[in-house]
Design an enzyme around this catalytic site. Sequence first.
Site, short mmCIF file in Angstrom:
data_model
loop_
_atom_site.label_atom_id
_atom_site.label_comp_id
_atom_site.label_asym_id
_atom_site.label_seq_id
_atom_site.Cartn_x
_atom_site.Cartn_y
_atom_site.Cartn_z
N ASN A 1 18.47 60.61 64.53
CA ASN A 1 18.41 60.70 63.06
C ASN A 1 17.95 59.40 62.41
O ASN A 1 17.30 59.43 61.37
CB ASN A 1 19.78 61.08 62.51
CG ASN A 1 19.80 61.09 60.99
OD1 ASN A 1 19.11 61.89 60.36
ND2 ASN A 1 20.53 60.16 60.39
N ASP B 1 16.78 56.27 58.11
CA ASP B 1 16.54 57.63 58.62
C ASP B 1 15.07 57.79 59.01
O ASP B 1 14.19 57.32 58.29
CB ASP B 1 16.87 58.67 57.54
CG ASP B 1 18.35 58.95 57.46
OD1 ASP B 1 19.11 58.00 57.15
OD2 ASP B 1 18.75 60.11 57.69
N ASP C 1 23.30 63.10 68.41
CA ASP C 1 24.12 62.59 67.32
C ASP C 1 23.65 63.15 65.97
O ASP C 1 22.45 63.30 65.74
CB ASP C 1 24.00 61.05 67.33
CG ASP C 1 24.89 60.38 66.29
OD1 ASP C 1 26.11 60.61 66.34
OD2 ASP C 1 24.37 59.63 65.44
N GLU D 1 26.03 67.42 67.91
CA GLU D 1 27.11 67.15 66.96
C GLU D 1 26.68 67.63 65.57
O GLU D 1 25.95 66.95 64.88
CB GLU D 1 27.42 65.65 66.90
CG GLU D 1 28.56 65.32 65.94
CD GLU D 1 28.47 63.91 65.33
OE1 GLU D 1 29.51 63.41 64.88
OE2 GLU D 1 27.37 63.32 65.28
#
Length: 545
Positions: A146, A214, A244, A280
């Site tokens: 990310n 990001d 993640d 996740e």
Amino acid sequence: MERKRGYHSAQRGCCGLKRMRFVALLLVLVLAAGCGKKSDWRSREVNMIDDNYRTWYEIFVYSFCDSDGDGIGDLKGVISKLDYIEELGFNGIWLMPIMPSTTYHKYDVKDYEAIDPEYGTMEDFDTLVEECSKRGIKLILDLVLNHTSSKHPWFVAAYDYLKGLGPDEEPSVEECPYYEYYNFVKGNPSSDTWYRVGTTDYYYEGGFWSEMPDVNFGSEALRREFESIIDFWMAKGVGGFRLDAVKEFYSGYATKNIEVLSWVNNYVKSVNPSAYMVGEAWEGLGVYAQYYASGIDSFFNFDFGDSNGRIVKTLTYTGESNNAQAYAKALVKVQDTIRGYREDAIDAPFLVNHDMGRAAGCLRYDERKIKMSAAMNVLMSGSAFVYYGEEIGMTGSGKDENKRAPMFWTTDSRVGGMTKGPADMEPQENRFASANDQMENKDSIYNFYKDTILLRNQNPEIARGTVARLEAVTDGDIAAISKEYNGQKIYLLYNLSETDEKKVELSKSEYGYKEIAGYLSVDGGEVKLSGDTITMPAYSVVVLK
Ligand SMILES: [Ca+2]
Ligand SMILES: [Ca+2]
């Protein structure tokens, strides 16, 4: 390990030892008849299947085991504890990030194809992969897609490039390809997750932190970079990845996140079809379940984990919505919901992870409840995850650093690989004994975990079976389910009463089971089967086969 013991005992007893074996067998039969004792279920053979329904151990390397005395855990430390992990019965390891980073937790990556020097060298990593593979342990890495570190060369180049642009110049990908790797905009978006590039009109997105910019998955060039990073680690023998923060790829846009996940999953599986992927997506079941449409094997089960999750609620709350009946129903519901998105979805249950207060605190240091929570987590279908230190009831809550405290190997901090822990951690007082001490105590939390994983490893149906609730038997205290896998059906009965022994009637002829395959009870009492009646001590679980 049980597996080796079982194997070796089968090899013994040939040729000249025949007579001795016969005499020994007679002796055992006489003794068994004499005191009416059946052999302990723990001596049964394990049945390990090389697939992705595993029992995983989550390791924060920084706080796990230090091999060189600098107080920081490292890869050599992990290698030195592989016997410990194998002895507990785990056959999978998730390493939290190990790549070079500016922080102790290392979720801001500076270089995706190296090992953080605090943790060791690439040679250490190669040794770790080799040692895991010798033990049948699959190793997965935490892959943070990310965002990168603001010190990553891609971001540094893009940032410097924008800073150096003249007032009338427009940025160009030809001049600086890294400009499109991140989410830069011209003009102030007036949001507290966007940060200014120097004194320019440009801003970048940093959803978690200014130093974690990001990335922009709209960039094909960025995607090619990540593909080559995946190639790099898979060529080293990594068995898959833990992804993640997948719901933040495009925060608030599940469909776009699922597209990114499909791309990552397809790429990984094109390199190795048996790789394991777990994501996740920190949401309730109704939301994270839809992410299974991406093809990723597993998503963490945030419905059952954490201090307000199903397992802790069942053990600490009262009322119909938290009793055994509700627990059994929830087991079926999670399965049916995720399978609604993909038939071969593998649930990923866990009790707590590195972002959550440890179970001991959630359960008010009640050793019986801690043991029961272990059974409820580890006996779930899918790939069960256990955070390091949970197997000894470690302490840790409040700020994140406290949740990542040094693995409590021994009370003598000068030996045994003890680490110093994160700098900002508050001192943690462990209420239960060290790992070394608990290993010597058959009634410890450690040995309860070990028995629970052994039961899971002996009965492949526990991880892989399709769950159905036994309506006739389930009530406020007893959760009764069947699990069916490969034409074999087993039954799991949980006595979730904290205080009461329970008698359950389950007809052998009707349900087609023969015996007790194994059981767990927090006080060490026996689960007994007499005719069709099963007697279960308070807080116990039995497997009938
Ligand atoms: Ca070290
Ligand atoms: Ca994002």
